[in-house]
Design a protein around this motif. Structure first.
Motif, PDB file in Angstrom:
ATOM      1  N   UNK A   7       0.992  -1.613  -0.275  1.00 22.95           N
ATOM      2  CA  UNK A   7       0.577   0.378   0.413  1.00 22.95           C
ATOM      3  C   UNK A   7       1.209   1.193  -0.378  1.00 22.95           C
ATOM      4  N   UNK A   8       1.755   1.494  -1.352  1.00 20.72           N
ATOM      5  CA  UNK A   8       2.413   2.433  -0.899  1.00 20.72           C
ATOM      6  C   UNK A   8       1.931   3.375  -1.438  1.00 20.72           C
ATOM      7  N   UNK A  62      -1.525   2.394  -3.682  1.00 23.68           N
ATOM      8  CA  UNK A  62      -2.634   3.886  -3.605  1.00 23.68           C
ATOM      9  C   UNK A  62      -3.168   5.292  -4.554  1.00 23.68           C
ATOM     10  N   UNK A  63      -2.396   5.137  -5.116  1.00 23.45           N
ATOM     11  CA  UNK A  63      -1.997   6.412  -6.783  1.00 23.45           C
ATOM     12  C   UNK A  63      -2.591   5.583  -7.680  1.00 23.45           C
ATOM     13  N   UNK A  64      -3.024   4.591  -7.587  1.00 18.58           N
ATOM     14  CA  UNK A  64      -2.903   3.139  -9.290  1.00 18.58           C
ATOM     15  C   UNK A  64      -1.381   3.319  -9.483  1.00 18.58           C
ATOM     16  N   UNK A  65      -2.130   2.066 -10.827  1.00 14.36           N
ATOM     17  CA  UNK A  65      -0.565   1.714 -11.493  1.00 14.36           C
ATOM     18  C   UNK A  65      -1.065   1.325 -12.529  1.00 14.36           C
ATOM     19  N   UNK A  66      -0.272   1.715 -13.822  1.00 17.03           N
ATOM     20  CA  UNK A  66       1.363   2.362 -14.116  1.00 17.03           C
ATOM     21  C   UNK A  66       0.651   3.585 -12.798  1.00 17.03           C
ATOM     22  N   UNK A  67       2.013   4.610 -12.807  1.00 18.72           N
ATOM     23  CA  UNK A  67       2.041   5.803 -12.498  1.00 18.72           C
ATOM     24  C   UNK A  67       3.141   6.254 -12.763  1.00 18.72           C
ATOM     25  N   UNK A 101       7.696   5.174  -4.588  1.00 15.22           N
ATOM     26  CA  UNK A 101       7.885   3.995  -5.535  1.00 15.22           C
ATOM     27  C   UNK A 101       8.777   4.171  -6.993  1.00 15.22           C
ATOM     28  N   UNK A 102       8.993   5.093  -7.046  1.00 17.78           N
ATOM     29  CA  UNK A 102       9.254   5.158  -8.056  1.00 17.78           C
ATOM     30  C   UNK A 102      11.228   5.624  -7.542  1.00 17.78           C
ATOM     31  N   UNK A 103      11.142   5.755  -6.096  1.00 14.61           N
ATOM     32  CA  UNK A 103      12.520   6.413  -5.867  1.00 14.61           C
ATOM     33  C   UNK A 103      13.413   5.009  -5.062  1.00 14.61           C
ATOM     34  N   UNK A 104      11.885   4.369  -5.019  1.00 14.82           N
ATOM     35  CA  UNK A 104      12.658   2.519  -4.047  1.00 14.82           C
ATOM     36  C   UNK A 104      13.525   2.266  -5.929  1.00 14.82           C
ATOM     37  N   UNK A 105      12.433   2.480  -7.005  1.00 15.82           N
ATOM     38  CA  UNK A 105      13.081   1.524  -7.777  1.00 15.82           C
ATOM     39  C   UNK A 105      14.329   1.894  -8.349  1.00 15.82           C
TER      40      UNK A 105
END
Lengths: 262, 262
Positions: free
Chosen positions: B19-20, B47-52, B26-30
């Motif tokens: 649930x990020x 939470x913000x949907x995907x793709x983002x 998510x981008x910084x984690x990638x």
């Protein structure tokens, strides 16, 4: 843990960001510092000006670091009071300086700090890193063991890794504070007598169920089951719970219509 | 004994974000993952949907990680194919699981990956971390040696530290722990989906027995039982045997007068 001896006060390393472009990265760096006990933030010509509301927002409560940050015109001025300085670079360059990883650097910083020396680490701009002239201000270079096919740490990530290693270097090997936070829940395996009792309970419950198909098969099946219960390494408390589980399943026969609530 | 057959290929740990809330994280984690050679990103209900697009922008070129990310409805599904899972928490909780720092965790992950095991690390939501139920899915817990007065790593920072330690553990063969958690025989833990199936079998068998005394007590009792089964580290074969055991005990009610002898 801090020594009892009245050594000179530890001087923690300064984090020096040279021409950081985004307030967000300054804030993230401050947050990273505070997580690992560093507080001396120095900014050389921050591009977005200072103070920065974006930096404060991203610092997520690390206000002490933001409030005490000092701004300098030149990297040279920012390191003027320091006695030992590292420069971080994306890759080793042709400079006559020692190049180390962040773990070695942290150990060295701890040693020097413990001896009362003022130390610091220079971090370059997000895109171009430090100039050769800025690297030349340092005593040694820190590089990060990144994937050669994708070396793209941003400045806040680099600060995080150095700050983390600084914290880790201060902990006794094998004595990370997480250790002492170990839930005192005892996970030692129970004494064998308790394990054997559980095995017998399983076997007594299974006997009337037809699980042991024939008398010939029974010894092997018992041995298999015992090996599984043995290998699990159950604690005393876990064994008690499992007695309850087996007992409940046994009672299903005696009270065929469940309805039990005791 | 370890098999002589060609060793299975190294399986690198999966990074599972539960649930990020922000695509940026998510981008910084990638980006952090890619820097340190990790590529298997799994998202549980982002939470913000995907793709983002925000995730992609912050990934700063780590497109392979973003493109291959998989989305799951439940943390349970996201770890179903894994054999050994860590949960990251801000502080140790009263759970009967080993708690280690990121360095120890990375060494353990390297060892298991080298033995062909599928591993992963669960990271919780930015503000609330993982729920107890989500932590219960894991075999062990990772916490970070942060400043107790300011423990505020965000999810991308936590991913960065774990990924960095993963890389560092691969570079320093001498740093591997001498303590072996793995027995010599091939007793690799089953994939989580098999373990979860066994948990459900126990619960379904216990439900009509009155074991769960009241509806209020049931969740805690289920969690205790799950923790015990989780901690045991059962193999696939062991789980099959235990299904047989539970099934036999269940059938006792259906054949109330035993007398069965196969």
């Amino acid at each position: 843990m801090p020594p009892e001896s009245p050594a000179p006060p530890d001087r923690k390393p300064a984090i020096i960001l040279v021409e950081p472009q985004m307030g967000e990265n300054i804030g993230a760096a401050a947050r990273a510092m505070m997580n690992f006990g560093l507080t001396d933030l120095r900014l050389v010509q921050p591009r977005g000006g200072w103070p920065s509301s974006k930096a404060r927002a991203m610092a997520s409560g690390a206000n002490a670091v933001i409030d005490q940050a000092r701004v300098f015109d030149q990297a040279e001025a920012a390191v003027a009071d320091l006695q030992f300085v590292y420069a971080t670079t994306a890759r080793a360059r042709d400079l006559p300086k020692p190049v180390v990883g962040p773990r070695e650097a942290a150990a060295e910083l701890r040693r020097r700090s413990g001896a009362g020396q003022a130390t610091g680490i220079l971090f370059g701009r997000e895109r171009w890193g430090l100039t050769n002239e800025q690297v030349a201000l340092a005593d040694a270079v820190v590089t990060f063991p990144v994937n050669p096919k994708f070396a793209s740490l941003n400045v806040a990530q680099a600060v995080l890794l150095v700050a983390y290693e600084w914290m880790a270097a201060g902990l006794e090997p094998g004595a990370l504070p997480t250790r002492s936070l170990l839930p005192e829940t005892d996970v030692r395996p129970a004494a064998k007598e308790h394990l054997f009792g559980l095995m017998r309970h399983f076997e007594a419950a299974l006997d009337p169920s037809g699980y042991f198909r024939t008398e010939e098969m029974k010894p092997t099946m018992v041995q298999n089951l015992r090996a599984i219960l043995q290998r699990a390494g159950f604690t005393r408390d876990e064994i008690d719970v499992l007695h309850g589980v087996v007992g409940a399943l046994e009672r299903r026969r005696e009270r065929p219509d469940s309805g039990r609530d005791g």
